[in-house]
Write a protein that holds these residues in place. Structure first.
Motif, PDB file in Angstrom:
ATOM      1  N   LEU A 192      -5.218 -28.620 -34.728  1.00 18.41           N
ATOM      2  CA  LEU A 192      -4.770 -27.735 -33.663  1.00 18.41           C
ATOM      3  C   LEU A 192      -4.126 -28.556 -32.547  1.00 18.41           C
ATOM      4  O   LEU A 192      -4.523 -29.701 -32.286  1.00 18.41           O
ATOM      5  N   TYR A 193      -3.169 -27.914 -31.881  1.00 19.14           N
ATOM      6  CA  TYR A 193      -2.438 -28.591 -30.805  1.00 19.14           C
ATOM      7  C   TYR A 193      -2.343 -27.665 -29.595  1.00 19.14           C
ATOM      8  O   TYR A 193      -2.435 -26.435 -29.717  1.00 19.14           O
ATOM      9  N   ASP A 194      -2.100 -28.270 -28.423  1.00 23.75           N
ATOM     10  CA  ASP A 194      -1.872 -27.468 -27.227  1.00 23.75           C
ATOM     11  C   ASP A 194      -0.370 -27.253 -27.044  1.00 23.75           C
ATOM     12  O   ASP A 194       0.438 -27.675 -27.877  1.00 23.75           O
ATOM     13  N   ALA A 195       0.009 -26.611 -25.960  1.00 29.09           N
ATOM     14  CA  ALA A 195       1.421 -26.269 -25.743  1.00 29.09           C
ATOM     15  C   ALA A 195       2.306 -27.494 -25.595  1.00 29.09           C
ATOM     16  O   ALA A 195       3.513 -27.436 -25.835  1.00 29.09           O
ATOM     17  N   GLN A 196       1.722 -28.628 -25.200  1.00 25.80           N
ATOM     18  CA  GLN A 196       2.496 -29.853 -25.021  1.00 25.80           C
ATOM     19  C   GLN A 196       2.569 -30.688 -26.309  1.00 25.80           C
ATOM     20  O   GLN A 196       3.147 -31.767 -26.332  1.00 25.80           O
ATOM     21  N   GLY A 197       1.944 -30.157 -27.394  1.00 21.20           N
ATOM     22  CA  GLY A 197       1.965 -30.885 -28.651  1.00 21.20           C
ATOM     23  C   GLY A 197       0.869 -31.918 -28.788  1.00 21.20           C
ATOM     24  O   GLY A 197       0.833 -32.680 -29.759  1.00 21.20           O
ATOM     25  N   GLU A 198      -0.039 -31.960 -27.811  1.00 22.14           N
ATOM     26  CA  GLU A 198      -1.175 -32.878 -27.875  1.00 22.14           C
ATOM     27  C   GLU A 198      -2.312 -32.230 -28.654  1.00 22.14           C
ATOM     28  O   GLU A 198      -2.376 -31.006 -28.809  1.00 22.14           O
ATOM     29  N   ALA A 199      -3.226 -33.057 -29.149  1.00 22.23           N
ATOM     30  CA  ALA A 199      -4.371 -32.544 -29.907  1.00 22.23           C
ATOM     31  C   ALA A 199      -5.200 -31.594 -29.045  1.00 22.23           C
ATOM     32  O   ALA A 199      -5.473 -31.877 -27.867  1.00 22.23           O
ATOM     33  N   PHE A 200      -5.570 -30.467 -29.620  1.00 22.15           N
ATOM     34  CA  PHE A 200      -6.393 -29.489 -28.922  1.00 22.15           C
ATOM     35  C   PHE A 200      -7.853 -29.880 -29.131  1.00 22.15           C
ATOM     36  O   PHE A 200      -8.329 -29.974 -30.265  1.00 22.15           O
ATOM     37  N   HIS A 201      -8.583 -30.087 -28.034  1.00 20.20           N
ATOM     38  CA  HIS A 201      -9.959 -30.565 -28.094  1.00 20.20           C
ATOM     39  C   HIS A 201     -10.917 -29.373 -28.234  1.00 20.20           C
ATOM     40  O   HIS A 201     -11.568 -28.935 -27.285  1.00 20.20           O
ATOM     41  N   LEU A 202     -10.994 -28.867 -29.458  1.00 20.48           N
ATOM     42  CA  LEU A 202     -11.801 -27.677 -29.718  1.00 20.48           C
ATOM     43  C   LEU A 202     -13.275 -27.908 -29.435  1.00 20.48           C
ATOM     44  O   LEU A 202     -13.941 -27.044 -28.852  1.00 20.48           O
ATOM     45  N   LEU A 203     -13.794 -29.057 -29.833  1.00 22.66           N
ATOM     46  CA  LEU A 203     -15.222 -29.331 -29.665  1.00 22.66           C
ATOM     47  C   LEU A 203     -15.638 -29.237 -28.200  1.00 22.66           C
ATOM     48  O   LEU A 203     -16.669 -28.653 -27.863  1.00 22.66           O
ATOM     49  N   LYS A 204     -14.811 -29.795 -27.333  1.00 23.50           N
ATOM     50  CA  LYS A 204     -15.116 -29.760 -25.894  1.00 23.50           C
ATOM     51  C   LYS A 204     -15.168 -28.329 -25.382  1.00 23.50           C
ATOM     52  O   LYS A 204     -16.033 -27.979 -24.568  1.00 23.50           O
ATOM     53  N   HIS A 205     -14.299 -27.470 -25.881  1.00 24.43           N
ATOM     54  CA  HIS A 205     -14.255 -26.080 -25.415  1.00 24.43           C
ATOM     55  C   HIS A 205     -15.463 -25.283 -25.900  1.00 24.43           C
ATOM     56  O   HIS A 205     -16.104 -24.575 -25.114  1.00 24.43           O
ATOM     57  N   VAL A 206     -15.769 -25.378 -27.193  1.00 22.67           N
ATOM     58  CA  VAL A 206     -16.848 -24.535 -27.715  1.00 22.67           C
ATOM     59  C   VAL A 206     -18.221 -24.965 -27.209  1.00 22.67           C
ATOM     60  O   VAL A 206     -19.133 -24.139 -27.079  1.00 22.67           O
ATOM     61  N   MET A 207     -18.378 -26.251 -26.896  1.00 19.99           N
ATOM     62  CA  MET A 207     -19.691 -26.731 -26.441  1.00 19.99           C
ATOM     63  C   MET A 207     -20.081 -26.152 -25.083  1.00 19.99           C
ATOM     64  O   MET A 207     -21.243 -26.226 -24.684  1.00 19.99           O
ATOM     65  N   ARG A 208     -19.117 -25.562 -24.393  1.00 16.01           N
ATOM     66  CA  ARG A 208     -19.418 -24.919 -23.114  1.00 16.01           C
ATOM     67  C   ARG A 208     -20.034 -23.538 -23.304  1.00 16.01           C
ATOM     68  O   ARG A 208     -20.515 -22.925 -22.346  1.00 16.01           O
ATOM     69  N   MET A 209     -19.994 -23.036 -24.513  1.00 16.20           N
ATOM     70  CA  MET A 209     -20.534 -21.710 -24.810  1.00 16.20           C
ATOM     71  C   MET A 209     -22.011 -21.862 -25.188  1.00 16.20           C
ATOM     72  O   MET A 209     -22.348 -22.325 -26.278  1.00 16.20           O
ATOM     73  N   LYS A 210     -22.893 -21.473 -24.293  1.00 13.16           N
ATOM     74  CA  LYS A 210     -24.325 -21.708 -24.493  1.00 13.16           C
ATOM     75  C   LYS A 210     -25.110 -20.447 -24.838  1.00 13.16           C
ATOM     76  O   LYS A 210     -26.200 -20.523 -25.395  1.00 13.16           O
ATOM     77  N   ARG A 211     -24.569 -19.281 -24.513  1.00 14.17           N
ATOM     78  CA  ARG A 211     -25.315 -18.033 -24.703  1.00 14.17           C
ATOM     79  C   ARG A 211     -24.952 -17.380 -26.027  1.00 14.17           C
ATOM     80  O   ARG A 211     -23.788 -17.289 -26.389  1.00 14.17           O
ATOM     81  N   ALA A 212     -25.980 -16.930 -26.759  1.00  8.98           N
ATOM     82  CA  ALA A 212     -25.744 -16.234 -28.026  1.00  8.98           C
ATOM     83  C   ALA A 212     -24.911 -14.980 -27.783  1.00  8.98           C
ATOM     84  O   ALA A 212     -25.184 -14.209 -26.864  1.00  8.98           O
ATOM     85  N   GLY A 213     -23.874 -14.810 -28.578  1.00  6.22           N
ATOM     86  CA  GLY A 213     -23.003 -13.649 -28.422  1.00  6.22           C
ATOM     87  C   GLY A 213     -21.857 -13.868 -27.467  1.00  6.22           C
ATOM     88  O   GLY A 213     -20.996 -12.988 -27.325  1.00  6.22           O
ATOM     89  N   ALA A 214     -21.814 -15.028 -26.812  1.00  4.47           N
ATOM     90  CA  ALA A 214     -20.712 -15.315 -25.884  1.00  4.47           C
ATOM     91  C   ALA A 214     -19.406 -15.450 -26.668  1.00  4.47           C
ATOM     92  O   ALA A 214     -19.362 -16.076 -27.727  1.00  4.47           O
TER      93      ALA A 214
END
Length: 371
Positions: free
Chosen positions: A199-221
């Motif tokens: 995955l990539y971001d709009a600038q063509g750089e690698a999209f850091h998916l792991l960093k984004h999902v790890m912020r989701m702490k609540r079940a069902g979020a």
């Protein structure tokens, strides 16, 4: 005993299963043994029992169900295709599956499974099939070998039309497959395989998916982020990553399964693999103004409910000879297998709910009143 078991089995069938035989002309042309029960019992010997056409006609004759040749049985299977299809639709409706949302667009669930013909020299085939919802009509069916170029699970196995809304599981999560669907002016939602899809971001750089999902702490979020996939022709395909965090119990089961598989293969699990297992993550190109992140995940949930039956189908598909003579015979075989899978699911559910006989004595099988 055989008659008693059949009466019990029919108590799990849709209430109108006999009427559907008439409305779909499944019995049309039969000169003898003109009975919904006899016909379906004979078909299920082949479809659920896993016997060849030749073995099936011998067993049907011994059971005094039907006296016909294997060629005649294949023709009868083909003629019963719509009946088996309608039985599947009725059985899914009983599950309370909300498929009405798809009335406004053409949604297709794509999948594949392997089938090994019985016997030590049996051939191994891969079935690629597409099922529409809510009609559950199989609109495409292809057989390939299981090894070699052009035999793997891929969106490229299927003819895609402009305006299709295609949903696939993790096995279809590749940049090439996504690019193929988009190139046909169609839309795709696929369970993300973090190993095979970059995955990539709009600038063509690698999209850091792991960093984004790890912020989701609540079940069902539920969260979503714009993301890009780079296609074969260098095209930048814009889509969305939609994710939902699982419950603690679902996470525990997912981790248990991953560790068991790792122990079996003798490999060490990566930390990020365990983290990703805490979420359901979908990449989609479905229009943002028509499908919210919640709706994207809901559609994948619907796909997963159908997939539960497909999983049972894949087990049952290992039993039996696949008709390879023509598409209509093969599709009828597919519907019959799906119906057997649906009934198996229902019987298992009843067996765990009602003990020890497996059905509710307050509601005797409908066929009892005909005895």
């Amino acid at each position: 005993m055989i008659d008693e078991d059949w009466k019990l089995l029919t108590s799990f069938f849709p209430d109108n299963w006999r009427a559907l035989a008439s409305t779909t002309n499944a019995l049309k042309g039969l000169r003898k043994n003109k009975s919904e029960d006899a016909l379906l019992r004979t078909l299920l010997i082949h479809l659920a029992g896993g016997f060849s056409l030749r073995e099936t006609v011998v067993r049907a004759k011994q059971a005094k169900l039907a006296d016909l040749s294997d060629v005649a049985l294949l023709k009868r299977l083909r003629k019963s295709g719509e009946w088996l299809h309608q039985l599947c639709v009725a059985a899914f409706a009983e599950r309370g599956l909300d498929l009405e949302k798809s009335r406004r667009f053409r949604c297709r669930l794509l999948d594949a499974t392997n089938v090994k013909e019985p016997g030590p020299t049996g051939s191994l085939w891969r079935i690629h099939y597409s099922v529409q919802v809510p009609s559950l009509r199989c609109d495409f069916f292809r057989l390939t070998q299981t090894k070699g170029d052009g035999t793997g699970e891929s969106f490229k196995q299927f003819p895609i039309q402009a305006g299709d809304y295609v949903i696939g599981d993790r096995g279809y999560s590749t940049a090439q497959g996504i690019s193929y669907v988009v190139s046909k002016n169609a839309f795709v939602s696929v369970r993300l395989n973090t190993q095979s899809t970059r995955l990539y971001d709009a600038q063509g750089e690698a999209f850091h998916l792991l960093k984004h999902v790890m912020r989701m702490k609540r079940a069902g979020a539920v969260k979503w982020w714009p993301a890009y996939v780079h296609g074969e022709e260098g095209d930048h395909i814009r889509g969305r990553i939609c994710a939902i965090r699982k419950t603690k119990e679902s996470i525990r089961q997912a981790h248990k399964k991953l560790r068991a598989e790792a122990n079996k293969k003798g490999v060490t699990l990566k930390k990020e693999t365990l983290v990703y297992a805490e979420y359901v993550i979908v990449f989609t190109t479905f229009p943002e103004d028509e499908f919210s992140a919640n709706e994207i995940l809901e559609w994948y949930r619907i796909r997963w409910q159908v997939e539960l039956v497909f999983k049972r189908f894949k087990q049952i598909a290992q039993l039996g000879h696949l008709p390879k003579h023509d598409d209509e015979s093969a599709k009828a075989w597919l519907y019959g297998k799906l119906f057997a899978a649906l009934m198996t699911e229902k019987i298992v559910a009843y067996a765990t709910s009602f003990s020890p006989w497996g059905y509710n004595v307050g509601q005797p099988p409908p066929s009892e009143s005909l005895a």
